[in-house]
Enzyme design. Structure first.
Site, PDB file in Angstrom:
ATOM      1  N   HIS A   1      18.660  12.457 -16.585  1.00  0.00           N
ATOM      2  CA  HIS A   1      17.269  12.173 -17.665  1.00  0.00           C
ATOM      3  C   HIS A   1      17.185  12.184 -18.657  1.00  0.00           C
ATOM      4  CE1 HIS A   1      13.778  14.046 -17.749  1.00  0.00           C
ATOM      5  NE2 HIS A   1      14.103  15.065 -18.688  1.00  0.00           N
TER       6      HIS A   1
ATOM      7  N   ASP B   1       4.408  22.537 -14.109  1.00  0.00           N
ATOM      8  CA  ASP B   1       4.466  21.792 -15.318  1.00  0.00           C
ATOM      9  C   ASP B   1       3.836  20.615 -15.529  1.00  0.00           C
ATOM     10  OD1 ASP B   1       5.937  20.965 -17.746  1.00  0.00           O
ATOM     11  OD2 ASP B   1       6.033  19.380 -16.033  1.00  0.00           O
TER      12      ASP B   1
ATOM     13  N   ARG C   1      -0.764  21.453 -22.918  1.00  0.00           N
ATOM     14  CA  ARG C   1       0.055  21.428 -24.116  1.00  0.00           C
ATOM     15  C   ARG C   1      -0.361  19.758 -24.942  1.00  0.00           C
ATOM     16  NH1 ARG C   1       5.537  21.661 -22.224  1.00  0.00           N
ATOM     17  NH2 ARG C   1       6.561  21.196 -24.095  1.00  0.00           N
TER      18      ARG C   1
ATOM     19  N   SER D   1      10.015  23.026 -19.309  1.00  0.00           N
ATOM     20  CA  SER D   1       9.105  21.708 -18.446  1.00  0.00           C
ATOM     21  C   SER D   1      10.477  21.044 -17.740  1.00  0.00           C
ATOM     22  CB  SER D   1       8.476  21.304 -19.700  1.00  0.00           C
ATOM     23  OG  SER D   1       8.033  19.787 -19.402  1.00  0.00           O
TER      24      SER D   1
ATOM     25  N   LYS E   1      11.769  20.531 -13.651  1.00  0.00           N
ATOM     26  CA  LYS E   1      11.481  19.206 -13.052  1.00  0.00           C
ATOM     27  C   LYS E   1      12.603  18.604 -12.357  1.00  0.00           C
ATOM     28  CE  LYS E   1       8.499  17.874 -15.786  1.00  0.00           C
ATOM     29  NZ  LYS E   1       8.277  16.970 -16.878  1.00  0.00           N
TER      30      LYS E   1
END
Ligand code: URA
Length: 435
Positions: A82, A161, A168, A183, A187
Site C-alpha cells: 500500500h 472508514d 473528514r 483509516s 482497509k
C-alpha cells in the site's frame, strides 16, 4: 451510552475505551449517530489526539464494520502493498507482476485517484476492457490461478472508514496521524493479506510533507499491522519530486511496461526492487534483501514479469497483448513542450504542482464523479539536479485540448525552479520501519 458524553470526554482530553469506540463506530455506520456529532468528535480527536490503545480500537472497529475478506481459499502467503499516494506512483503495475512471478500471491485492493494523486485502478483501465469490478470469488480464483489479482474496494469493506473519510474530507480533519493510520490499516486488515508492505511517501507531493511525520505514521501503521497478527513493514520513500518520468494514466502504464523490460527510470526501478524484496523476504521466498532483489531482476531479464502482467490483464478482461504493443494504449492527439526559461540546474520540481498540471490536462479527478482522460499526462525530461540550457526541453505535455494544454503548460513551468545551484538528486528510499 450517549455520543454527547463521548464528545465531551474527548474534548476535555480524555481517552476513549474500546466499548466507547465500538459504540461510536457501530452507531455511525448504522446511521444512528448523525454526521454533526461525528464531525465534532473528529475535530475533538484532531485537537486532543488519540493514544496507541485508542488508535488500535478505532482501527479494529472500522476493519470489522463490514466484511473481513476471507482469503483462506488461497493456501499460500498472500501479500499486499500500500502506498500513501503520490505523483507518478505507478509502483503496483510493475511491482506486483515481478513479485507474483517469484511465486508470492498478490491479493490487492486498490483505489482510484483523487485530487493531484493518481490511483492504480484508473491506470489499469488504460488496458482496453480491463475491470477491477470483480467478485470476491473471481478475485480469489485469479490469485490462485494467475498468482495476482487487483480489485476495487468493495462497498462491504470497512464501510465505517468510507463514511468517516468522506466526513473528514469536508471538515478539515484528514491530517491527523491516528485518523490516517487507522483509516489505511482498517482497509488493509479487512482485505485479508498476511504480509503488508507499506510505502509511506514524504515530500511536497505527499500527505506527510515532513520526514519525521512520515516516520511517525509508518511506526503507527506497522504497530497496528503487527498487533493484528500480520507481517508488516514500512518503507519511507521520497515524494518531493514525481516518481519516474511519466505522470498520467496511460503514460504511466507505458513506463511500468518499460521498467519490466529493464529500461525503467532509476528511482522507480529502485523503489520497486526495495519494496518487492521486502515482500519476498516476509513471504519466505528470499532470505535477504540482496537475494530478493536478484530474484526480482531475474524476472525482468527472462521476461517472466512482463508475461505475468499480460496474463493478469487478460484474466481481468483486458487486452493483454497491449503489454507487447504499448502503442495500443490510449494516446493523446496533441503535445506541447515546456522549455527552460534560463540556463542553470533544476533546483526543485514541486511535486504536487506537477500533479495539478496533469489534473488540468484532464488526467485526474476534481471530484469523485469526474470522468478522466486516460491518454493525457506529462513526460518529464529533466528532474532535480539536471543541467539545462535556456530553450531546452524540460517536459512534454500530452493532451487533447489546446486550452487545457496551455493552462497545464503554465502550471508545470511554475513547478520547475531553475537556478545556479546543482543539487544532488537524493535517494528515493529514506528509511525502513520494521517495528
Ligand atoms: N488514505 C486513506 O485511506 N485514509 C486517510 O486518512 C488518508 C489517506
Amino acid at each position: 451510552m450517549r455520543m454527547y458524553d463521548l464528545i465531551m470526554k474527548k474534548r476535555n482530553g480524555g481517552a476513549l475505551t474500546r466499548q466507547e469506540i465500538r459504540f461510536m463506530v457501530e452507531g455511525f455506520t448504522a446511521g444512528k449517530i448523525p454526521d454533526y456529532q461525528m464531525s465534532a468528535m473528529m475535530m475533538a480527536i484532531w485537537f486532543v489526539g488519540m493514544n496507541e490503545e485508542e488508535t488500535l480500537h478505532l482501527t479494529m472497529a472500522m476493519a470489522e464494520s463490514g466484511e473481513m475478506l476471507d482469503l483462506s481459499a488461497i493456501r499460500e502467503t498472500k501479500a499486499d502493498k500500500h502506498s500513501t499516494g503520490g505523483v507518478g506512483d505507478k509502483t503496483s503495475l510493475a511491482l506486483a507482476p515481478m513479485v507474483a512471478a517469484c511465486g508470492v500471491k498478490i491479493a490487492k485492493m486498490s483505489g482510484r485517484g483523487l485530487g493531484h494523486t493518481g490511483g492504480t485502478i484508473d491506470k489499469l483501465e488504460s488496458f482496453e476492457g480491463f475491470s477491477t469490478d470483480i467478485s470476491t470469488e473471481r478475485f480469489i480464483r485469479n490469485v490462485n490461478e494467475v498468482g495476482m489479482s487487483i480489485m476495487g474496494q468493495t462497498r462491504e469493506l470497512a464501510p465505517a472508514d468510507k463514511l468517516l473519510y468522506a466526513l473528514r474530507d469536508v471538515t478539515a480533519t484528514v491530517d491527523n496521524m491516528s485518523l490516517i493510520a487507522s483509516s489505511i490499516m482498517s482497509k488493509k486488515l479487512a482485505a485479508g493479506a498476511d504480509v503488508i508492505v507499506l510505502d509511506v511517501k514524504t515530500g511536497s507531493g505527499a500527505f506527510m510533507k515532513k520526514q519525521e511525520d512520515a516516520f511517525a505514521l509508518a511506526r503507527e501503521m506497522v504497530r497496528l499491522g503487527k498487533n493484528a497478527g500480520r507481517k508488516t513493514i514500512a518503507v519511507i520513500s521520497d515524494m518531493d519530486q514525481p516518481l519516474g518520468n511519466a505522470v498520467g494514466n496511460a503514460l504511466e502504464v507505458k513506463e511500468a511496461i518499460e521498467t519490466l523490460k529493464g529500461r525503467g527510470p532509476r528511482d522507480f526501478t529502485e523503489l520497486c526492487l526495495t519494496l518487492g524484496a521486502w515482500m519476498l523476504l516476509l513471504s519466505g521466498k528470499a532470505s535477504s534483501q540482496e537475494e530478493g532483489r536478484e530474484k526480482l531482476w531475474e524476472t525482468i531479464r527472462d521476461g517472466r514479469a512482463l508475461a505475468k502482467l499480460a496474463e493478469f490483464v487478460t484474466a481481468q478482461g483486458g487486452d493483454g497483448e497491449t503489454v507487447y504493443h504499448p502503442e495500443r494504449l490510449p494516446q493523446a492527439s496533441l503535445t506541447r513542450e515546456v522549455l527552460s526559461p534560463a540556463d542553470g540546474y533544476v533546483e526543485r520540481l514541486i511535486c504536487d504542482e506537477v500533479g495539478i498540471a496533469s489534473l488540468l490536462l484532464g488526467g485526474g479527478r476534481e471530484t469523485r464523479e469526474s470522468v478522466i482522460d486516460l491518454s493525457v499526462g506529462i513526460l518529464l525530461e529533466r528532474k532535480v539536479g539536471a543541467a539545462v540550457k535556456k530553450g531546452q526541453r524540460l517536459a512534454l505535455l500530452h493532451g487533447n485540448d489546446p486550452e487545457k494544454l496551455s493552462a497545464a503548460h503554465d502550471r508545470l513551468l511554475g513547478a520547475f525552479q531553475i537556478g545556479s545551484m546543482q543539487r544532488q538528486e537524493g535517494p528515493v528510499i529514506l528509511g525502513v520501519v520494521e517495528d
